[in-house]
Design a protein around this motif. Structure first.
Motif, PDB file in Angstrom:
ATOM      1  N   SER A  15       0.967  -1.141  -0.025  1.00  0.00           N
ATOM      2  CA  SER A  15       0.048   0.151   0.077  1.00  0.00           C
ATOM      3  C   SER A  15       0.935   1.046  -0.027  1.00  0.00           C
ATOM      4  N   VAL A  16       2.074   1.186   0.202  1.00  0.00           N
ATOM      5  CA  VAL A  16       3.037   2.223   0.107  1.00  0.00           C
ATOM      6  C   VAL A  16       3.727   2.611  -1.106  1.00  0.00           C
ATOM      7  N   PRO A  17       3.715   3.745  -1.556  1.00  0.00           N
ATOM      8  CA  PRO A  17       4.288   4.055  -2.971  1.00  0.00           C
ATOM      9  C   PRO A  17       5.664   3.538  -2.892  1.00  0.00           C
ATOM     10  N   GLU A  18       6.336   3.269  -4.261  1.00  0.00           N
ATOM     11  CA  GLU A  18       7.794   2.777  -4.282  1.00  0.00           C
ATOM     12  C   GLU A  18       8.712   3.864  -4.259  1.00  0.00           C
ATOM     13  N   ASP A  19       8.251   5.321  -4.211  1.00  0.00           N
ATOM     14  CA  ASP A  19       9.449   6.172  -4.125  1.00  0.00           C
ATOM     15  C   ASP A  19       9.104   6.737  -2.418  1.00  0.00           C
ATOM     16  N   GLN A  20       8.220   6.182  -1.742  1.00  0.00           N
ATOM     17  CA  GLN A  20       8.104   6.440  -0.348  1.00  0.00           C
ATOM     18  C   GLN A  20       9.095   5.602   0.256  1.00  0.00           C
ATOM     19  N   VAL A  21       8.886   4.308  -0.206  1.00  0.00           N
ATOM     20  CA  VAL A  21       9.823   3.137   0.450  1.00  0.00           C
ATOM     21  C   VAL A  21      11.378   3.584   0.015  1.00  0.00           C
ATOM     22  N   ALA A  22      11.840   4.024  -1.187  1.00  0.00           N
ATOM     23  CA  ALA A  22      13.028   4.261  -1.394  1.00  0.00           C
ATOM     24  C   ALA A  22      13.402   5.750  -0.596  1.00  0.00           C
ATOM     25  N   ALA A  23      12.564   6.700  -0.565  1.00  0.00           N
ATOM     26  CA  ALA A  23      13.155   7.727   0.439  1.00  0.00           C
ATOM     27  C   ALA A  23      13.167   7.326   1.837  1.00  0.00           C
ATOM     28  N   ALA A  24      12.460   6.304   2.443  1.00  0.00           N
ATOM     29  CA  ALA A  24      12.667   5.952   3.723  1.00  0.00           C
ATOM     30  C   ALA A  24      14.062   5.010   3.875  1.00  0.00           C
ATOM     31  N   MET A  25      14.474   4.311   2.717  1.00  0.00           N
ATOM     32  CA  MET A  25      15.514   3.541   2.937  1.00  0.00           C
ATOM     33  C   MET A  25      16.808   4.521   2.709  1.00  0.00           C
ATOM     34  N   TYR A  26      16.786   5.548   2.023  1.00  0.00           N
ATOM     35  CA  TYR A  26      17.815   6.432   1.756  1.00  0.00           C
ATOM     36  C   TYR A  26      18.126   7.226   3.102  1.00  0.00           C
ATOM     37  N   GLU A  27      16.944   7.614   3.610  1.00  0.00           N
ATOM     38  CA  GLU A  27      17.168   8.366   5.138  1.00  0.00           C
ATOM     39  C   GLU A  27      17.852   7.531   6.062  1.00  0.00           C
ATOM     40  N   ALA A  28      17.469   6.071   5.873  1.00  0.00           N
ATOM     41  CA  ALA A  28      18.103   5.170   6.787  1.00  0.00           C
ATOM     42  C   ALA A  28      19.430   5.294   6.698  1.00  0.00           C
ATOM     43  N   GLU A  29      19.966   4.876   5.236  1.00  0.00           N
ATOM     44  CA  GLU A  29      21.304   4.953   4.834  1.00  0.00           C
ATOM     45  C   GLU A  29      22.154   6.277   5.232  1.00  0.00           C
ATOM     46  N   ALA A  30      21.368   7.513   5.190  1.00  0.00           N
ATOM     47  CA  ALA A  30      22.282   8.513   5.637  1.00  0.00           C
ATOM     48  C   ALA A  30      22.391   8.547   7.185  1.00  0.00           C
ATOM     49  N   ALA A  31      21.293   8.022   7.909  1.00  0.00           N
ATOM     50  CA  ALA A  31      21.621   8.173   9.519  1.00  0.00           C
ATOM     51  C   ALA A  31      22.806   7.268   9.929  1.00  0.00           C
ATOM     52  N   ILE A  32      22.897   5.941   8.978  1.00  0.00           N
ATOM     53  CA  ILE A  32      23.755   5.089   9.093  1.00  0.00           C
ATOM     54  C   ILE A  32      25.351   5.870   9.144  1.00  0.00           C
ATOM     55  N   HIS A  33      25.514   6.343   7.982  1.00  0.00           N
ATOM     56  CA  HIS A  33      26.608   7.331   7.711  1.00  0.00           C
ATOM     57  C   HIS A  33      26.974   8.010   8.664  1.00  0.00           C
ATOM     58  N   ASP A  34      25.863   8.886   9.187  1.00  0.00           N
ATOM     59  CA  ASP A  34      26.151   9.942  10.241  1.00  0.00           C
ATOM     60  C   ASP A  34      26.482   9.218  11.502  1.00  0.00           C
ATOM     61  N   VAL A  35      25.998   7.905  11.973  1.00  0.00           N
ATOM     62  CA  VAL A  35      26.396   7.068  13.122  1.00  0.00           C
ATOM     63  C   VAL A  35      27.745   6.757  13.204  1.00  0.00           C
ATOM     64  N   VAL A  94       5.545   3.059   8.554  1.00  0.00           N
ATOM     65  CA  VAL A  94       4.535   1.866   9.000  1.00  0.00           C
ATOM     66  C   VAL A  94       5.625   0.615   9.182  1.00  0.00           C
ATOM     67  N   SER A  95       5.027  -0.387   9.690  1.00  0.00           N
ATOM     68  CA  SER A  95       5.767  -1.628  10.672  1.00  0.00           C
ATOM     69  C   SER A  95       6.737  -2.240   9.648  1.00  0.00           C
ATOM     70  N   TRP A  96       6.209  -2.524   8.452  1.00  0.00           N
ATOM     71  CA  TRP A  96       7.249  -3.320   7.557  1.00  0.00           C
ATOM     72  C   TRP A  96       8.330  -2.518   6.931  1.00  0.00           C
ATOM     73  N   ILE A  97       8.306  -1.282   6.810  1.00  0.00           N
ATOM     74  CA  ILE A  97       9.194  -0.341   6.338  1.00  0.00           C
ATOM     75  C   ILE A  97      10.282  -0.111   7.348  1.00  0.00           C
ATOM     76  N   ARG A  98       9.672  -0.165   8.628  1.00  0.00           N
ATOM     77  CA  ARG A  98      10.624   0.014   9.943  1.00  0.00           C
ATOM     78  C   ARG A  98      11.483  -1.143   9.787  1.00  0.00           C
ATOM     79  N   ARG A  99      10.902  -2.495   9.447  1.00  0.00           N
ATOM     80  CA  ARG A  99      11.968  -3.604   9.569  1.00  0.00           C
ATOM     81  C   ARG A  99      12.947  -3.747   8.601  1.00  0.00           C
ATOM     82  N   LEU A 100      12.596  -2.916   7.354  1.00  0.00           N
ATOM     83  CA  LEU A 100      13.498  -2.758   6.555  1.00  0.00           C
ATOM     84  C   LEU A 100      14.677  -2.048   7.173  1.00  0.00           C
ATOM     85  N   GLN A 101      14.368  -1.041   7.714  1.00  0.00           N
ATOM     86  CA  GLN A 101      15.354  -0.105   8.246  1.00  0.00           C
ATOM     87  C   GLN A 101      16.067  -0.749   9.323  1.00  0.00           C
ATOM     88  N   HIS A 102      15.481  -1.771  10.256  1.00  0.00           N
ATOM     89  CA  HIS A 102      16.131  -2.158  11.166  1.00  0.00           C
ATOM     90  C   HIS A 102      17.296  -3.166  10.897  1.00  0.00           C
TER      91      HIS A 102
END
Length: 574
Positions: free
Chosen positions: A506-526, A539-547
């Motif tokens: 139910s989530v658009p592909e560009d929203q998923v890509a943006a969420a994963m890009y945000e997670a990658e940027a956060a990882i580089h910051d850490v 949503v929960s399944w996108i959070r799982r991908l970020q985990h």
């Protein structure tokens, strides 16, 4: 297939070599120097690579084509002390030098810290060696040099700095970790011309000095030798993104070596696993789980130094990486220096196993394929255990609509698995023999011990799926990742996305890509020093991908807040 194109010779550059060999001889024991006088003729002197002094062994001179003993006696502690007293101080990397020369003396130490061996490497300034890639240097593109030890990477890097500073009149700063580029001592060697040199106090601070060079000294070009850590790779990306030309070397012989290196793959854009939709997979003619480049490369051009007179050039690193990942033919530009000093160019088209590596094993859970095969004919060369069970990063999924998946449970509750299969109504059955199985399901604790049964499964090419715990939830998540089409169709029919991991599909592909890009940027910051970074609610399944992405980089993560504002926080685990 090799195709020679009719193209005129590029450059004519007379090479001039200076080695300051007398300065090195002045720190060696007199009888060893006397033995070396026999090889002082130009044809021998130019081929001398290093002099090795190991305690209790005969001293040895190593040439490009042979090794020669320099004395009948064995090297004593007094010989090693004689040399150590006449050279510079050894740094944290056990390297020292001779002031205002390019020679490198490396120490081998005993467990007690005493020096028991010395490698005296001959440092040479070779003027004219960059003629073979001079047009690339003048283009302003960032260039990564690769090659085996001793092939001349540092020599070419040194001459590149001089050409950019003297001939092109650019502001060049060299980050010199072990004083190999500009020599030992506070005054740099004349071989770097007008280029400025920044020394590095300890190798672990190389990335910090790289950033300091950009922030404090306004360079147009940064020259760096031996990019080897994740922090240095991140610093290189930061430099390139600021518009500074970067000329560097890294550990590896070929582009594939960098792609397989989880630490350095960011230099060529990084590799990630992507799950395509059914429609996109059919359009491409590939399986659903594929490998793709995840970002623009730090270096636009990559040069593989195959020998002192031959290089392979990847003019578009992004295109080369994409071709390798898709199993397409790779067209490489080959440059060779002729005996008359001119450089000729032709192209080679490499297929499949002709390259040095036949498989890619990038970081994270994914399945890899043999180079050069068409995607629809791809076969797994190594079954990779599933550490995470989301459809977006799962290992290769079988096609349940075509046949029933036969599962062999190892260390997993058989009754619980049968209940989950029955409740979810997935086309899977449990078998009692490994020989009858299409897949194996086991627990993390079992997989770590590597029992014979799991080794047999991997040797047969049977995928092994790993659960973190022996619970029905973990098993259900696994089957949902193996049969995603079934649950997406079910969600569309019943409109009940909440029961399917927060609305899968139910989530658009560009929203998923943006969420994963945000997670990658956060990882580089850490990784760059931040204590923790909080992401936007998902949503929960996108959070799982970020985990799962954080876990791949050995970072901690946790979900915070309440729905619909629940979000992931990424942090460095102590």
């Amino acid at each position: 297939m090799t195709q020679t194109l009719p193209r005129e010779a590029l450059f004519a550059a007379e090479q001039t070599i200076t080695d300051n060999l007398e300065d090195l001889l002045a720190v060696l024991p007199p009888d060893i120097v006397e033995a070396l006088e026999e090889f002082n003729q130009p044809e021998h002197r130019s081929k001398l690579l290093e002099i090795v002094l190991d305690l209790g062994r005969r001293p040895e001179a190593r040439f490009e084509d042979r090794e020669v003993y320099l004395a009948e006696r064995e090297v004593s502690r007094e010989d090693i002390a004689y040399v150590a007293e006449r050279i510079g101080r050894f740094g944290d990397d056990n390297r020292a030098g001779i002031e205002r020369t390019l020679h490198r003396i490396s120490a081998i130490r005993s467990r007690s810290g005493d020096i028991v061996g010395l490698t005296c490497r001959i440092g040479r300034a070779v003027y004219g060696t960059v003629g073979i890639i001079r047009d690339l240097i003048e283009s302003g593109e960032s260039i990564l040099l690769l090659g085996r030890p001793g092939v001349g990477k540092t020599t070419m890097l040194r001459e590149t700095a001089r050409v950019l500073a003297d001939d092109l009149r650019k502001r060049v700063v060299i980050v010199d970790t072990s004083n190999e580029i500009a020599g030992d001592g506070d005054i740099p060697h004349p071989a770097i011309g007008r280029a400025r040199r920044m020394q590095v106090p300890t190798p672990t601070l190389q990335h910090a000095v790289m950033i300091e060079a950009v922030e404090n000294h306004m360079p147009e070009v940064i020259v760096i030798d031996e990019i080897g850590t994740e922090l240095e790779a991140a610093a290189a990306r930061t430099i390139a993104e600021r518009g500074v030309q970067l000329i560097g070397t890294a550990h590896g012989n070929t582009l594939e070596n960098i792609m397989m290196n989880p630490t350095l793959s960011d230099l060529i854009g990084g590799i990630q696993s992507v799950t395509l939709s059914d429609e996109e997979a059919r359009r491409r003619g590939t399986q659903k789980s594929i490998l793709e480049r995840k970002a623009p490369p730090t270096f636009g051009v990559l040069v593989e130094i195959q020998s002192r007179n031959r290089v392979a050039v990847h003019r578009d690193v992004a295109a080369s990486v994409d071709a390798i990942l898709r199993g397409l033919p790779l067209r490489v530009e080959i440059r060779e220096r002729n005996p008359d000093g001119t450089v000729s160019v032709h192209y080679e088209e490499l297929q499949g196993m002709e390259r040095h590596s036949d498989r890619l094993l990038p970081p994270g859970p994914r399945r890899t394929y043999q180079r050069g095969t068409a995607p629809e004919e791809s076969r797994a060369v190594r079954p990779v255990p599933v550490r995470s069970l989301s459809p977006a990063v799962s290992a290769s999924a079988p096609e349940p609509s075509r046949k029933t998946l036969r599962v062999f449970p190892f260390g997993v509750s058989r009754n619980r698995l049968e209940q989950v299969i029955s409740q979810l109504m997935v086309p899977a059955v449990l078998v009692r023999s490994l020989g009858d199985a299409d897949a194996v399901i086991t627990l993390k604790n079992y997989y770590r011990k590597r029992p014979q049964m799991l080794r047999d499964a991997e040797s047969r090419g049977i995928p092994v799926y790993v659960l973190r715990s022996n619970t029905a939830v973990q098993m259900a998540n696994l089957f949902r990742s193996l049969f995603p089409e079934r649950f997406v169709a079910e969600a569309e029919t019943h409109g009940n996305g909440d029961d399917l991991d927060g609305g899968l599909g139910s989530v658009p592909e560009d929203q998923v890509a943006a969420a994963m890009y945000e997670a990658e940027a956060a990882i580089h910051d850490v990784l760059g020093g931040a204590s923790r970074v909080e992401l936007r609610p998902q949503v929960s399944w996108i959070r799982r991908l970020q985990h799962q992405l954080a876990e791949r980089y050995n970072l901690g993560s946790r979900s915070r807040g309440r729905e619909p504002y629940r979000r992931v926080e990424i942090y460095r685990e102590d």
